[in-house]
Design an enzyme around this catalytic site. Structure first.
Site, short mmCIF file in Angstrom:
data_model
loop_
_atom_site.label_atom_id
_atom_site.label_comp_id
_atom_site.label_asym_id
_atom_site.label_seq_id
_atom_site.Cartn_x
_atom_site.Cartn_y
_atom_site.Cartn_z
N ARG A 1 4.04 8.34 -8.15
CA ARG A 1 4.00 7.74 -9.50
C ARG A 1 5.06 8.36 -10.42
O ARG A 1 5.78 7.63 -11.10
CB ARG A 1 2.61 7.93 -10.13
CG ARG A 1 1.51 7.29 -9.32
CD ARG A 1 0.21 7.19 -10.11
NE ARG A 1 -0.94 7.03 -9.23
CZ ARG A 1 -2.02 6.33 -9.54
NH1 ARG A 1 -2.11 5.72 -10.69
NH2 ARG A 1 -3.04 6.25 -8.70
N THR B 1 6.33 2.95 -2.20
CA THR B 1 4.95 2.48 -2.09
C THR B 1 4.33 2.24 -3.47
O THR B 1 3.31 1.57 -3.58
CB THR B 1 4.10 3.48 -1.29
OG1 THR B 1 2.88 2.86 -0.91
CG2 THR B 1 3.80 4.75 -2.10
N GLU C 1 0.18 11.78 -5.22
CA GLU C 1 0.10 10.90 -6.39
C GLU C 1 1.22 11.19 -7.37
O GLU C 1 1.80 10.27 -7.95
CB GLU C 1 -1.26 11.04 -7.09
CG GLU C 1 -2.46 10.56 -6.26
CD GLU C 1 -2.50 9.04 -6.10
OE1 GLU C 1 -1.69 8.33 -6.69
OE2 GLU C 1 -3.38 8.57 -5.34
N GLU D 1 -1.34 -4.71 -3.42
CA GLU D 1 -0.76 -4.88 -2.08
C GLU D 1 -0.70 -6.33 -1.62
O GLU D 1 0.28 -6.77 -1.01
CB GLU D 1 -1.54 -4.02 -1.06
CG GLU D 1 -1.29 -2.53 -1.16
CD GLU D 1 -2.05 -1.81 -2.26
OE1 GLU D 1 -2.85 -2.47 -2.97
OE2 GLU D 1 -1.88 -0.59 -2.41
N ASP E 1 -2.15 4.23 5.58
CA ASP E 1 -1.28 3.09 5.28
C ASP E 1 0.21 3.39 5.07
O ASP E 1 1.08 2.99 5.85
CB ASP E 1 -1.84 2.31 4.07
CG ASP E 1 -2.32 3.20 2.90
OD1 ASP E 1 -2.04 4.41 2.93
OD2 ASP E 1 -2.96 2.67 1.96
#
Ligand code: DMJ
Length: 459
Positions: free
Chosen positions: A127, A450, A123, A366, A250
């Site tokens: 981010r 992503t 994360e 998404e 994913d």
């Protein structure tokens, strides 16, 4: 500061002011010809300005906004400025200059990583590290790169496992690692950020470690070419054989392809093609004329479930980048069907019965991201109409005060109380790109992480 990367867009004053609509049956998209792209750009920009202002007013200096109670949330007790870092490039791209300058100053003056806190490597990488890198490339502010380098060095201990695959957690001050049981997404979604950090700092260690982790994971794929849901990075043994393209797996697939594009890495490209063929052969399923990707056992290929959800909806966009437009279009059509079940997509459905399995909506991007890639690749105006439907539905159901909030159920439209940082980093950015002129982004040189941070190949 306006972006040199993204070009100047003709942007006027805020056109926000949409009000909450009563919930009811899902609306059909408007006829494509009726979409005024410039007006939609202004609408999205207005929503971004308003949501950012809510963060500034009620959560300034903290990680995230809770828009219903107008309070702040810090992930680890003390702030890592997750929302400002995640949102900075969106503010720049939208030409919200004053807001971008304020965010950048806050980061320059207050962000520091010498903290005795144990963070989730995945994360914080997607981010914060990603946001600092794209922020640096868009603004030229060297302090953002210095912060990224400092953060990258503090995250590096995660790769010290016997297999080279990363532990899930690391203490930013001590470097102590934990979380040997992890998953493909957390192992394989690092190479864009760590790789770009190497290219921009001239320190090869970041790319070497993150790329090796990806290769190590790929090497442990099954004979069918699939990966499972959980693996132990100390033993290299799979702990769950459940194979799918949803959460926990994913973005491993996404980074095989995007890593090959950003770094012109032919081996990653081969790994993507092998993996994509395995997904098409073993996970893809036609149900009543619709294309879906479900769950199978990675070793045998036996079907274990027929679940699909908001996170799986990244795949059409990646299929576009990989050149499979036909599958991308069909899968996005399935995603839109899922959205229209209730007028906002649920987290998980069973695509055979179309029953909702997990009713929440986490303000995820998404499905919008994939629609944007399809709109760009096909020029088909139906995606503009679909983009407008997404925005109308978000405003109708997820607006909370001046911000936006997650839903605990798309069946009742009951609201939770969180505006995740990725809503500003991704959801609003992809809505903006949907309507913005295509020369806003040069996809020959820019790869979106992503977390929707645009990284530009300057090397
Ligand atoms: C984001 O943090 C990223 O897109 C990640 O890859 C998946 N989860 C959220 C958005 O849904």
């Amino acid at each position: 500061m306006r972006s040199s990367l993204l070009g100047v867009l003709m942007l006027a004053a805020c056109g926000c002011g949409a009000t909450a609509a009563p919930s009811g049956p899902p609306a059909a998209p408007a006829p494509p010809g009726a979409i005024d792209r410039a007006a939609m750009v202004e609408r999205v920009r207005g929503e971004m300005r308003r949501a950012w202002a809510a963060y500034v007013r009620d959560a300034w200096g903290h990680d995230e906004l809770r828009p219903v109670t107008r309070t702040a949330r810090d992930w680890y007790g003390e702030s890592l400025l997750i929302t400002p870092v995640d949102a900075l490039d969106t503010l720049v791209m939208m030409g919200l200059t004053d807001e971008a300058t304020a965010a950048r100053r806050l980061i320059d003056e207050r962000l520091a990583f010498d903290k005795d806190i144990t963070v989730k490597n995945f994360e914080i990488t997607i981010r914060v590290l990603g946001g600092l890198l794209s922020g640096y490339q868009l603004t030229g502010d060297a302090q953002l790169l210095r912060l990224a380098d400092d953060l990258g060095a503090r995250l590096l201990p995660v790769f010290g496992s016997p297999t080279g695959m990363p532990y899930m957690f690391v203490n930013l001050k001590t470097g102590a690692v934990s979380g040997a049981k992890t998953n493909p997404a957390e192992i394989g979604t690092l190479v864009l950020e760590f790789g770009a950090l190497s290219k921009l700092t001239g320190k090869p260690i970041y790319l070497d470690k993150a790329r090796n982790a990806l290769v190590q994971l790929y090497a442990r794929r099954s004979k069918l070419g699939l990966v499972g849901e959980e693996i132990d990075v100390e033993t290299g043994q799979w702990l769950s054989p459940n194979s799918h393209v949803g959460g926990g797996i994913d973005s491993y697939y996404e980074y095989l392809l995007k890593g090959s594009i950003l770094f012109r890495d032919a081996e990653l490209g081969r790994m993507w093609r092998t993996s994509a063929a395995a997904l098409d052969q073993h996970l893809a399923e036609d149900v009543a004329g619709g294309l879906w990707y479900g769950q199978v056992d990675m070793a045998t290929g036996a079907r274990t479930a027929a679940e699909f959800g908001a996170l799986h909806a990244f795949l059409p966009g990646v299929l576009v980048l990989g050149g499979d437009l036909a599958r991308a279009r069909r899968l996005e059509a399935s995603c839109i069907r899922m959205w229209q079940l209730r007028g906002i997509e649920p987290e998980v459905i069973d695509y055979r019965s179309m029953a909702i399995r997990a009713p929440g909506y986490q303000l995820r991007p998404e499905i919008i991201e994939s629609a944007w890639y399809l709109r760009r690749a096909t020029g088909d105006p139906q995606y503009l109409a679909i983009g407008k439907m997404f925005l109308d539905d978000l405003v109708a159901h997820t607006r909370a005060g001046d911000g936006f909030t997650v839903l605990t159920s798309v069946e009742t439209m009951a609201q939770g109380d969180l505006m995740p940082s990725y809503f500003l980093a991704e959801t609003l950015k992809y809505l903006y790109l949907m309507f913005a002129p295509d020369d806003a982004v040069d996809l020959e040189r820019v790869v979106f992480t992503t977390e929707a941070h645009p990284l530009r190949r300057t090397w």
